[in-house]
Scaffold this motif. Structure first.
Motif, PDB file in Angstrom:
ATOM      1  N   ALA A   1       0.826  -1.197   0.000  1.00 24.02           N
ATOM      2  CA  ALA A   1       0.000   0.000   0.000  1.00 24.02           C
ATOM      3  C   ALA A   1       0.864   1.251   0.000  1.00 24.02           C
ATOM      4  CB  ALA A   1      -0.925  -0.005   1.211  1.00 24.02           C
ATOM      5  N   ASP A   2       2.097   1.108   0.425  1.00 23.64           N
ATOM      6  CA  ASP A   2       3.034   2.238   0.467  1.00 23.64           C
ATOM      7  C   ASP A   2       3.820   2.327  -0.839  1.00 23.64           C
ATOM      8  OD1 ASP A   2       4.627   4.323   1.328  1.00 23.64           O
ATOM      9  OD2 ASP A   2       6.014   3.017   2.395  1.00 23.64           O
ATOM     10  N   ILE A   3       4.482   1.229  -1.202  1.00 24.87           N
ATOM     11  CA  ILE A   3       5.182   1.121  -2.489  1.00 24.87           C
ATOM     12  C   ILE A   3       4.546  -0.052  -3.221  1.00 24.87           C
ATOM     13  CG2 ILE A   3       7.398   0.719  -3.622  1.00 24.87           C
ATOM     14  CD1 ILE A   3       8.785   1.853  -1.164  1.00 24.87           C
ATOM     15  N   PRO A   4       3.959   0.166  -4.396  1.00 30.36           N
ATOM     16  CA  PRO A   4       3.116  -0.878  -5.008  1.00 30.36           C
ATOM     17  C   PRO A   4       3.876  -2.069  -5.575  1.00 30.36           C
ATOM     18  CG  PRO A   4       3.282   1.022  -6.460  1.00 30.36           C
ATOM     19  CD  PRO A   4       3.934   1.420  -5.164  1.00 30.36           C
ATOM     20  N   THR A   5       5.198  -2.013  -5.632  1.00 31.83           N
ATOM     21  CA  THR A   5       5.955  -3.134  -6.196  1.00 31.83           C
ATOM     22  C   THR A   5       7.002  -3.636  -5.223  1.00 31.83           C
ATOM     23  OG1 THR A   5       7.624  -1.694  -7.212  1.00 31.83           O
ATOM     24  CG2 THR A   5       5.678  -2.243  -8.540  1.00 31.83           C
ATOM     25  N   PHE A   6       7.394  -4.886  -5.435  1.00 37.68           N
ATOM     26  CA  PHE A   6       8.481  -5.490  -4.670  1.00 37.68           C
ATOM     27  C   PHE A   6       9.175  -6.483  -5.593  1.00 37.68           C
ATOM     28  CE2 PHE A   6      10.311  -8.519  -1.581  1.00 37.68           C
ATOM     29  CZ  PHE A   6      11.044  -7.631  -0.807  1.00 37.68           C
TER      30      PHE A   6
ATOM     31  N   TRP B   1      -3.886  -2.476  -4.811  1.00 36.15           N
ATOM     32  CA  TRP B   1      -3.240  -3.466  -5.671  1.00 36.15           C
ATOM     33  C   TRP B   1      -1.725  -3.364  -5.588  1.00 36.15           C
ATOM     34  CZ3 TRP B   1      -5.782  -7.265  -8.273  1.00 36.15           C
ATOM     35  CH2 TRP B   1      -7.170  -7.143  -8.326  1.00 36.15           C
ATOM     36  N   GLY B   2      -1.073  -4.519  -5.707  1.00 37.49           N
ATOM     37  CA  GLY B   2       0.377  -4.553  -5.679  1.00 37.49           C
ATOM     38  C   GLY B   2       0.919  -5.553  -6.680  1.00 37.49           C
TER      39      GLY B   2
ATOM     40  N   ALA C   1      -2.965  -8.723  -5.196  1.00 34.59           N
ATOM     41  CA  ALA C   1      -1.578  -8.610  -5.639  1.00 34.59           C
ATOM     42  C   ALA C   1      -1.330  -9.621  -6.754  1.00 34.59           C
ATOM     43  CB  ALA C   1      -0.615  -8.863  -4.478  1.00 34.59           C
ATOM     44  N   VAL C   2      -0.552  -9.189  -7.737  1.00 33.33           N
ATOM     45  CA  VAL C   2      -0.124 -10.076  -8.807  1.00 33.33           C
ATOM     46  C   VAL C   2       1.273 -10.571  -8.458  1.00 33.33           C
ATOM     47  CG1 VAL C   2       0.440 -10.263 -11.254  1.00 33.33           C
ATOM     48  CG2 VAL C   2      -1.535  -8.902 -10.518  1.00 33.33           C
ATOM     49  N   ILE C   3       1.439 -11.878  -8.446  1.00 26.14           N
ATOM     50  CA  ILE C   3       2.704 -12.510  -8.067  1.00 26.14           C
ATOM     51  C   ILE C   3       3.290 -13.156  -9.319  1.00 26.14           C
ATOM     52  CG2 ILE C   3       3.811 -14.102  -6.476  1.00 26.14           C
ATOM     53  CD1 ILE C   3       2.271 -11.939  -5.029  1.00 26.14           C
ATOM     54  N   VAL C   4       4.488 -12.719  -9.719  1.00 24.11           N
ATOM     55  CA  VAL C   4       5.083 -13.194 -10.971  1.00 24.11           C
ATOM     56  C   VAL C   4       6.435 -13.835 -10.690  1.00 24.11           C
ATOM     57  CG1 VAL C   4       5.806 -12.582 -13.301  1.00 24.11           C
ATOM     58  CG2 VAL C   4       3.958 -11.286 -12.204  1.00 24.11           C
ATOM     59  N   ASP C   5       6.595 -15.095 -11.058  1.00 21.56           N
ATOM     60  CA  ASP C   5       7.891 -15.771 -10.977  1.00 21.56           C
ATOM     61  C   ASP C   5       8.526 -15.789 -12.369  1.00 21.56           C
ATOM     62  OD1 ASP C   5       9.996 -16.989  -9.778  1.00 21.56           O
ATOM     63  OD2 ASP C   5       8.986 -18.901  -9.385  1.00 21.56           O
TER      64      ASP C   5
ATOM     65  N   GLY D   1      -5.377 -11.827   4.212  1.00 22.39           N
ATOM     66  CA  GLY D   1      -6.623 -11.611   3.498  1.00 22.39           C
ATOM     67  C   GLY D   1      -6.485 -10.940   2.162  1.00 22.39           C
ATOM     68  N   THR D   2      -5.259 -10.919   1.607  1.00 19.60           N
ATOM     69  CA  THR D   2      -5.032 -10.321   0.297  1.00 19.60           C
ATOM     70  C   THR D   2      -5.172 -11.393  -0.784  1.00 19.60           C
ATOM     71  OG1 THR D   2      -3.487  -8.721   1.247  1.00 19.60           O
ATOM     72  CG2 THR D   2      -3.412  -9.033  -1.139  1.00 19.60           C
ATOM     73  N   GLY D   3      -6.047 -11.162  -1.738  1.00 18.55           N
ATOM     74  CA  GLY D   3      -6.167 -12.089  -2.844  1.00 18.55           C
ATOM     75  C   GLY D   3      -4.994 -11.961  -3.795  1.00 18.55           C
ATOM     76  N   ILE D   4      -4.593 -13.056  -4.420  1.00 10.11           N
ATOM     77  CA  ILE D   4      -3.446 -13.015  -5.317  1.00 10.11           C
ATOM     78  C   ILE D   4      -3.769 -13.703  -6.642  1.00 10.11           C
ATOM     79  CG2 ILE D   4      -1.803 -12.961  -3.392  1.00 10.11           C
ATOM     80  CD1 ILE D   4      -1.116 -15.880  -4.004  1.00 10.11           C
TER      81      ILE D   4
END
Length: 514
Positions: free
Chosen positions: A327-332, A436-437, A406-410, A357-360
């Motif tokens: 919520a602070d920085i949208p990417t990691f 969203w992240g 959040a979208v999780i990409v490997d 509780g965050t959907g991914i």
């Protein structure tokens, strides 16, 4: 024991040996007065009593002064003689020279505290710590800080070039500027203390036995002024060439015997200072574990965290769960070479988001442990094709039932020129909304050099984790210059370096795969 300090705020001197004064036909205590003495060098060859001098001085200071008034730290470059100091309530850490990241944290804090005190004293017109303590109320007095280094010659050899000499540079600054703000450096080493760039840092020097008598001239002594036989603990005080004997802590002078006495004394001192508030106790620098499980980290994570917060491992001085707040920085970004554990770190982030509780939505175009999340509550879909169409991807995002996601990409480098570039860019810029992240993992070099719009924004956001960095340019992925000392090192499995956009690089231990 010398008389107690007569001025409020002053600590007074402690005795840790005896000095022989033949001209006056008398003996007097060998004293260390923290209010008037800055640094101390203890110079001698191996088995001359250097480590014992440090132990005795630490015991004398701790026995006399409250934990609130004196904080003690040690760097042990020898055989562990200073490890018993860790039992003292005054002791924040005893760091082994092989615990490089822990040593880095401690030296970094010392230099930060030095700067903070200099600024504070300047603002308040205070000359030094003694003046600050005399003018402050009992609860506002800053403590004296002691940094002891055993076998300094080993420390200098190991860190002369490590990370461009930054460890020695920080120690040099403490010696140069620390005395006035209450930072006392006690170095125990061989003749190098009389010939190195640190030699002029203090006039307070004790010279124990040196194996080669010609070495005495290097530390400022004429060999004629040195007794032909110096037993362990027998020293020459360089200021007046007086002969001194360092005290021992008990009749058993073996290392084990001295450690046992120190441990027993530490228990009594802990009972005495049990009422000292936590805020007045020394800052702790806990060692990172070599192995930690996801369950252990999850149990220690704070309750009630916001949905878009996650942890990626444990770290910091207190070794607590650390990770991004999307919520602070949208990417990691998580970067590392193949088989370095980057997918494991990504899985940790994904699982912690689900617990909050965050959907991914998972994108894993290659074999990945992230694919095993399919079907779990909160996982809307697991995409296994790097060529997923933008329309299909948007439908998946829109179908996510949660208010946050959040979208999780490997293996994110495979999506650098994909059909969903624009959607990933929208997420990376935070244009999809505060709920969203985007969390990605991939090859650090490929992600750093990538020119796709969303990769450029990813780097601008300056938040991520590096595992086993192979090049100085890997730091571009997380927006921070990384020390040369960590480049190319295999390190412990799961050891990584975290940047959360605050300009601080923190070592963390990523939970193992379960």
């Amino acid at each position: 024991r010398p008389p107690a300090a007569g001025v409020p705020g002053d600590l007074g001197a402690v005795a840790y040996g005896m000095v022989d004064l033949p001209a006056a036909q008398s003996r007097e205590p060998l004293l260390f007065d923290a209010d008037r003495t800055g640094h101390l060098f203890i110079i001698g060859s191996s088995r001359s009593g250097r480590s014992q001098t440090l132990r005795t001085l630490a015991a004398a200071l701790s026995n006399r002064h409250s934990t609130a008034d004196l904080h003690l730290y040690a760097i042990d470059c020898g055989n562990g003689a200073l490890l018993p100091l860790a039992g003292l309530p005054h002791c924040g850490a005893v760091v082994d020279r092989l615990q490089v990241e822990r040593l880095d944290r401690m030296l970094g804090w010392f230099t930060t505290e030095l700067t903070r005190r200099q600024a504070m004293f300047g603002e308040r017109g205070v000359a030094d710590l003694t003046e600050q303590r005399r003018g402050a109320a009992a609860g506002q007095r800053l403590p004296h800080l002691f940094l002891m280094v055993d076998r300094f010659e080993v420390f200098e050899r190991d860190f002369a070039t490590y990370d461009n000499g930054s460890y020695l540079d920080r120690l040099a600054r403490l010696l140069r500027d620390g005395a006035g703000v209450g930072v006392h450096v006690i170095l125990a080493g061989d003749k190098v203390l009389g010939a190195s760039r640190f030699a002029g840092a203090t006039e307070e020097k004790l010279v124990l036995r040196l194996n080669d008598r010609t070495d005495y001239s290097m530390v400022g002594l004429n060999s004629k002024d040195v007794p032909p036989e110096q037993t362990p603990g027998r020293a020459i005080r360089l200021g007046d060439n007086a002969e001194a004997q360092i005290a021992v802590l008990g009749p058993d002078t073996s290392g084990q015997g001295q450690a046992a006495v120190l441990a027993e004394g530490a228990r009594r001192i802990c009972d005495r200072d049990a009422g000292v508030p936590v805020a007045a106790r020394p800052r702790r620098f806990v060692a990172l574990p070599d192995l930690v499980t996801y369950a252990e980290v999850s149990r220690s994570a704070p309750a009630g965290a916001r949905p878009l917060t996650a942890f990626v491992g444990v770290g910091g001085d207190e070794v607590v769960p650390l990770g991004p707040d999307l919520a602070d920085i949208p990417t990691f970004a998580i970067g590392g070479p193949p088989r370095s554990g980057r997918s494991t770190a990504l899985l940790t982030v994904a699982r912690s988001l689900l617990e909050r509780g965050t959907g991914i939505l998972v994108v894993a175009p290659r074999r990945s442990p992230l694919r095993d999340l399919a079907g779990l509550p909160g996982v809307s879909a697991v995409v296994q094709d790097a060529g997923v169409a933008a329309t299909d991807f948007r439908k998946m995002l829109q179908s996510m039932p949660q208010d946050t996601g959040a979208v999780i990409v490997d293996d994110a480098e495979l999506l650098a020129q994909s059909d969903i570039d624009g959607d990933l860019n929208t997420l990376a810029r935070g244009a999809a909304g505060n709920g969203w992240g985007l969390v990605v993992a991939g090859n650090a070099e490929a992600l750093s050099l990538g020119l796709a719009g969303w990769l450029t924004q990813l780097k601008r956001n300056r938040s991520g984790l590096l595992i086993a960095p192979q090049s100085i340019t890997d730091g571009e992925l997380i927006g921070l210059r990384i020390p040369r000392g960590i480049i190319g090192q295999s390190g412990n499995p799961g050891r990584a370096y975290l940047h959360l956009g605050d300009g601080v690089l923190t070592a963390v231990q990523v939970p193992r795969a379960e």
